[in-house]
Scaffold this motif. Structure first.
Motif, PDB file in Angstrom:
ATOM      1  N   GLU A 160       2.227   2.001  -3.421  1.00 22.17           N
ATOM      2  CA  GLU A 160       1.227   2.633  -4.283  1.00 22.17           C
ATOM      3  C   GLU A 160       0.974   4.084  -3.867  1.00 22.17           C
ATOM      4  O   GLU A 160       0.808   4.963  -4.723  1.00 22.17           O
ATOM      5  CB  GLU A 160      -0.061   1.811  -4.236  1.00 22.17           C
ATOM      6  CG  GLU A 160       0.108   0.424  -4.863  1.00 22.17           C
ATOM      7  CD  GLU A 160      -1.059  -0.505  -4.577  1.00 22.17           C
ATOM      8  OE1 GLU A 160      -2.047  -0.045  -3.966  1.00 22.17           O
ATOM      9  OE2 GLU A 160      -0.959  -1.681  -4.951  1.00 22.17           O
ATOM     10  N   ASP A 161       0.951   4.335  -2.556  1.00 22.58           N
ATOM     11  CA  ASP A 161       0.736   5.698  -2.079  1.00 22.58           C
ATOM     12  C   ASP A 161       1.898   6.613  -2.483  1.00 22.58           C
ATOM     13  O   ASP A 161       1.688   7.768  -2.880  1.00 22.58           O
ATOM     14  CB  ASP A 161       0.569   5.715  -0.561  1.00 22.58           C
ATOM     15  CG  ASP A 161      -0.761   5.126  -0.105  1.00 22.58           C
ATOM     16  OD1 ASP A 161      -1.639   4.926  -0.964  1.00 22.58           O
ATOM     17  OD2 ASP A 161      -0.907   4.865   1.110  1.00 22.58           O
ATOM     18  N   HIS A 217       7.007  -3.321  -7.715  1.00 21.04           N
ATOM     19  CA  HIS A 217       5.628  -2.894  -7.476  1.00 21.04           C
ATOM     20  C   HIS A 217       5.508  -1.374  -7.570  1.00 21.04           C
ATOM     21  O   HIS A 217       4.593  -0.843  -8.222  1.00 21.04           O
ATOM     22  CB  HIS A 217       5.176  -3.388  -6.102  1.00 21.04           C
ATOM     23  CG  HIS A 217       3.710  -3.258  -5.852  1.00 21.04           C
ATOM     24  ND1 HIS A 217       2.792  -4.177  -6.310  1.00 21.04           N
ATOM     25  CD2 HIS A 217       2.992  -2.306  -5.196  1.00 21.04           C
ATOM     26  CE1 HIS A 217       1.567  -3.798  -5.949  1.00 21.04           C
ATOM     27  NE2 HIS A 217       1.669  -2.669  -5.267  1.00 21.04           N
ATOM     28  N   ARG A 243       3.569   0.833 -10.684  1.00 22.92           N
ATOM     29  CA  ARG A 243       2.476   1.766 -10.411  1.00 22.92           C
ATOM     30  C   ARG A 243       2.844   3.183 -10.861  1.00 22.92           C
ATOM     31  O   ARG A 243       2.004   3.906 -11.417  1.00 22.92           O
ATOM     32  CB  ARG A 243       2.153   1.748  -8.914  1.00 22.92           C
ATOM     33  CG  ARG A 243       0.973   2.637  -8.537  1.00 22.92           C
ATOM     34  CD  ARG A 243      -0.288   2.215  -9.264  1.00 22.92           C
ATOM     35  NE  ARG A 243      -1.426   3.058  -8.925  1.00 22.92           N
ATOM     36  CZ  ARG A 243      -2.410   3.355  -9.762  1.00 22.92           C
ATOM     37  NH1 ARG A 243      -2.388   2.895 -11.011  1.00 22.92           N
ATOM     38  NH2 ARG A 243      -3.418   4.114  -9.364  1.00 22.92           N
ATOM     39  N   ARG A 276       0.835  -1.208   0.000  1.00 28.14           N
ATOM     40  CA  ARG A 276       0.000   0.000   0.000  1.00 28.14           C
ATOM     41  C   ARG A 276       0.864   1.250   0.000  1.00 28.14           C
ATOM     42  O   ARG A 276       0.555   2.236  -0.677  1.00 28.14           O
ATOM     43  CB  ARG A 276      -0.933   0.000   1.217  1.00 28.14           C
ATOM     44  CG  ARG A 276      -2.074  -1.011   1.129  1.00 28.14           C
ATOM     45  CD  ARG A 276      -3.144  -0.715   2.165  1.00 28.14           C
ATOM     46  NE  ARG A 276      -2.642  -0.779   3.533  1.00 28.14           N
ATOM     47  CZ  ARG A 276      -2.629  -1.874   4.274  1.00 28.14           C
ATOM     48  NH1 ARG A 276      -3.095  -3.017   3.773  1.00 28.14           N
ATOM     49  NH2 ARG A 276      -2.164  -1.849   5.510  1.00 28.14           N
TER      50      ARG A 276
END
Length: 304
Positions: free
Chosen positions: A241-242, A276, A280, A238
């Motif tokens: 992604e943030d 990851h 993104r 998370r």
């Protein structure tokens, strides 16, 4: 990076705080001279990662070849080795020759300057360090001064004097750790304004046990983010992604460069986190930064 690391993450709010009010102005002014495209650098704290042999590194390589192969997986490194000694000229030339011009070293200032002497009477040492890393040429990114948790606001005059005297041919970032810098909004505004006026980058640290150091105050068109991961738990993904979303917004607003340095206890987790994050970021910005990847290993021949 043990700073701010916790064993129990159940009560940690890992959401990124909103930008500091002054960040928008920094980015707006930077947008006028923003390079096309802006640059994103991702890396780890060391390159001698033996756990990568046979996956991200070829099996059986010599120790002297590690940096060359690391630079085929990441485009930057948080150079911690300089925290313990000032490198000599042959060492710097060897580092420079092992990487492409698109790679960036971010050398940490020696601890004798930052921790032992706490910026007091360090002029000769600082000059020696800066002259040494100047040899990195175009591969020199941001040097960074990591101040110890004992270096508090009462030392602001000493920090200001040091930054005023710091050689201007070496780009510099500063990491503050003492809680006092962040407990007082006016003090944080004052020291941030000082760094902005002098063109020094204020480091952002995303760690579980010290959410106060995640101040989201940019002082230059360069973001330098140090992130503590926790073994690829759900919050790690998370946060990837943030951070991709936040950096995408900053890049859109005028950010010139971003450095993201990954600290995982198991070095095998760092390439996976980077994959990851970069996937993104590419989705959001279109920027193509090659993620780390498993390489094809040579197959030995058979007599039969």
């Amino acid at each position: 990076m043990d700073f701010g690391r916790l064993s129990d993450l159940r009560y940690v709010d890992f959401r990124l705080p909103p930008d500091h009010p002054e960040t928008a102005g920094v980015l707006a002014r930077a947008r006028v001279a923003q390079p096309a495209p802006p640059r994103v650098y991702v890396g780890c704290p060391i390159w001698t990662n033996k756990a990568w042999l046979g996956s991200y590194f070829p099996a059986g390589i010599r120790d002297s070849d590690y940096l060359h192969h690391y630079a085929r997986q990441f485009n930057s490194i948080e150079l911690n080795t300089t925290h313990y000694r000032i490198p000599d000229a042959p060492t710097v030339r060897k580092w420079r020759g092992a990487v492409p011009d698109t790679f960036r070293f971010c050398p940490k200032l020696p601890q004798v300057i930052s921790h032992d002497r706490q910026l007091y009477n360090t002029e000769a040492l600082t000059t020696s360090f800066c002259r040494a890393i100047e040899g990195l040429g175009p591969t020199l990114g941001r040097a960074f001064l990591q101040l110890p948790p004992t270096f508090g606001p009462e030392h602001l005059p000493r920090l200001e004097r040091y930054l005023l005297d710091f050689p201007d041919y070496v780009p510099l970032a500063v990491e503050l750790r003492h809680p006092g810098w962040f407990a007082d909004r006016e003090l944080l505004s004052a020291v941030s304004a000082l760094l902005e006026a002098l063109g020094k980058t204020l480091v952002l640290s995303d760690v579980a046990g010290r959410r106060d150091v995640l101040h989201q105050r940019l002082t230059t068109p360069v973001a330098l983010v140090r992130l503590n991961g926790h073994g690829l738990v759900a919050s790690d993904f998370r946060r990837a992604e943030d951070w991709a979303a936040r950096l995408a917004a900053w890049l859109e607003a005028g950010l010139h460069e971003a450095y993201v340095f990954i600290h995982q206890k198991d070095i095998l987790h760092s390439p996976i986190w980077a994959q990851h994050f970069l996937h993104r970021l590419h989705e959001l910005t279109g920027l193509a930064v090659t993620p780390p990847h498993i390489i094809e290993q040579p197959v030995q021949g058979s007599l039969f």
